[in-house]
Enzyme design. Structure first.
Site, PDB file in Angstrom:
ATOM      1  CB  SER A  90      -0.913   0.015   1.220  1.00 18.67           C
ATOM      2  OG  SER A  90      -0.168   0.234   2.401  1.00 18.67           O
ATOM      3  CB  THR A 202      -2.244   5.611   3.412  1.00 18.08           C
ATOM      4  OG1 THR A 202      -2.961   5.584   2.182  1.00 18.08           O
ATOM      5  CG2 THR A 202      -1.558   6.944   3.563  1.00 18.08           C
ATOM      6  CB  THR A 220      -0.546   6.486   0.010  1.00 21.34           C
ATOM      7  OG1 THR A 220      -1.426   5.388  -0.218  1.00 21.34           O
ATOM      8  CG2 THR A 220      -0.894   7.588  -0.977  1.00 21.34           C
ATOM      9  NE  ARG A 230      -7.453   8.277  -5.833  1.00 22.61           N
ATOM     10  CZ  ARG A 230      -7.065   7.927  -4.617  1.00 22.61           C
ATOM     11  NH1 ARG A 230      -5.816   7.592  -4.389  1.00 22.61           N
ATOM     12  NH2 ARG A 230      -7.918   7.907  -3.613  1.00 22.61           N
ATOM     13  CB  THR A 253      -4.738   5.639   6.556  1.00 23.56           C
ATOM     14  OG1 THR A 253      -5.431   5.202   7.728  1.00 23.56           O
ATOM     15  CG2 THR A 253      -3.313   5.995   6.939  1.00 23.56           C
ATOM     16  N   GLY A 254      -7.052   5.701   4.476  1.00 25.49           N
ATOM     17  CA  GLY A 254      -8.391   5.280   4.051  1.00 25.49           C
ATOM     18  C   GLY A 254      -8.819   5.994   2.788  1.00 25.49           C
TER      19      GLY A 254
HETATM   20  N1  GLY Z   1      -5.666   7.702   1.521  1.00 22.72           N
HETATM   21  C1  GLY Z   1      -4.959   7.204   0.428  1.00 22.72           C
HETATM   22  C2  GLY Z   1      -5.611   7.441  -0.864  1.00 22.72           C
HETATM   23  O1  GLY Z   1      -6.828   7.533  -0.935  1.00 22.72           O
HETATM   24  O2  GLY Z   1      -4.920   7.528  -1.839  1.00 22.72           O
END
Ligand code: GLY
Length: 353
Positions: A90, A202, A220, A230, A253-254
């Site tokens: 990740s 992340t 991340t 993106r 994170t998330g």
């Molecule tokens: N929180 C990491 C992402 O959405 O890229």
């Protein structure tokens, strides 16, 4: 990994921490390590806080803080352990790729004492985007470099252009592509052969020194199989992380898209500025996220169908974390680096997840 860093790991990690605290061992240090004041003059309880995958980061950052290292150098060296670990899919090297099979990395950081910020987005070929974000912070008049420009910048500072796609990540991506569309020319792979894929992952790390100086970093590989180009919340100052040296720091994170809309790192620090404790500030931010969540992302019970976590420290070294559903986070508060339970908004609803 166990919930607590073992004594052997602790000794090894402390030794590494001491070595890493030497100025010559920290690439492009913010400042050389310097002796701590006597504990009777400490302004804060030193702490290093991280997401659940950051037990080693919390240990390393804490060790470095206690060796007198700069707070940003400490958190960056902490998260680099995860960035360089091919087994964490990740973050950094070994991160899951975008829809085209290319690993694109995001990171940002803030340095409380100098009020500076740096970030990189959609960076390819460089294993440690957190370090590149630190160089943007330290050596430029800018805050955010992306794509080709960010890579060129990193190469100028001696970073190596490397293939970040590990065999594991490539295999997971091939499975995803095979099953994406039953009508395309890739034959579906049976369910039983599916690998477990975490959609986001992340690492955030925040540290407070005994002098009350604060820094934060988030790094991340972003949403697995994202549309190329993106960028999520991690490289966005005020979303993925935020530091105000007078108040505290917060990171996340998330699901990044849900954090970006509330500027969650900034909002959490603002809640602390108004007097909330770190955990309560994180919970308030999550309530704002839920308020701003569109219907398609809510389950039948009205609860979010994604996960999101916030981590926060304040100027005194108090800390906490909260998530939408029960979760864990790592912290070293002077006794040991260990995983703790987050506060949360909802018990996990089986029906909608
Ligand atoms: N929180 C990491 C992402 O959405 O890229």
């Amino acid at each position: 990994m166990s919930d607590v860093v073992s004594r052997r790991e602790f000794v090894a990690s402390t030794a590494v921490g001491i070595a890493a605290a030497a100025a010559s061992d920290i690439p492009y240090p913010m400042r050389p390590p310097r002796p701590l004041p006597p504990s009777s003059r400490w302004a804060a309880k030193p702490v290093a806080l991280s997401s659940a995958n950051g037990l080693r980061a919390a240990q390393k950052a804490f060790d470095m803080v206690m060796q007198g290292a700069d707070t940003l150098d400490a958190v960056i060296e902490g998260v680099k352990i995860q960035e360089l670990d091919p087994n964490d899919d990740s973050v950094g090297y070994g991160g899951l790729p975008n829809a085209a099979g290319v690993v694109q990395l995001d990171a940002s950081c803030m340095h409380g004492p100098t009020k500076r910020a740096g970030a990189v987005g959609a960076l390819e070929g460089i294993k440690t985007p957190s370090e590149v974000a630190k160089l943007v912070l330290k050596y430029t008049n800018h805050i955010f470099l992306v794509g080709e420009g960010a890579k060129r910048f990193a190469l100028q500072y001696g970073f190596k252009d490397e293939d970040l796609l590990t065999e594991h990540a490539r295999e997971v991506w091939l499975h995803w592509r095979a099953n994406l569309n039953p009508d395309d020319d890739f034959l579906d792979v049976p369910e039983a052969e599916h690998m477990v894929v975490r959609p986001t992952g992340t690492i955030n790390c925040d540290a407070v020194t005994p002098q009350g100086d604060i820094s934060s970093v988030t790094t991340t590989s972003g949403l697995a199989f994202k549309i190329p180009g993106r960028v999520g919340d991690s490289p966005i100052i005020g979303a993925g992380q935020y530091t105000d040296n007078d108040v505290g720091a917060a990171g996340s994170t998330g699901r990044g898209e849900s954090n970006i809309k509330v500027c969650g790192g900034f909002l959490t620090v603002e809640f602390m500025r108004r007097g909330l404790k770190p955990t309560d500030a994180c919970l308030e931010t999550l309530k704002r996220v839920v308020q701003l969540t569109e219907k398609r992302l809510l389950g039948a019970d009205g609860k979010p169908k994604f996960s999101l976590d916030f981590y926060a420290v304040n100027k005194r070294g108090e800390f906490g974390a909260a998530s939408l559903y029960p979760g864990r986070y790592a912290a070293h508060d002077g006794t040991e680096a260990k995983l703790r339970d987050t506060a949360y908004l909802y018990e996990r609803p089986a029906a909608s997840r």
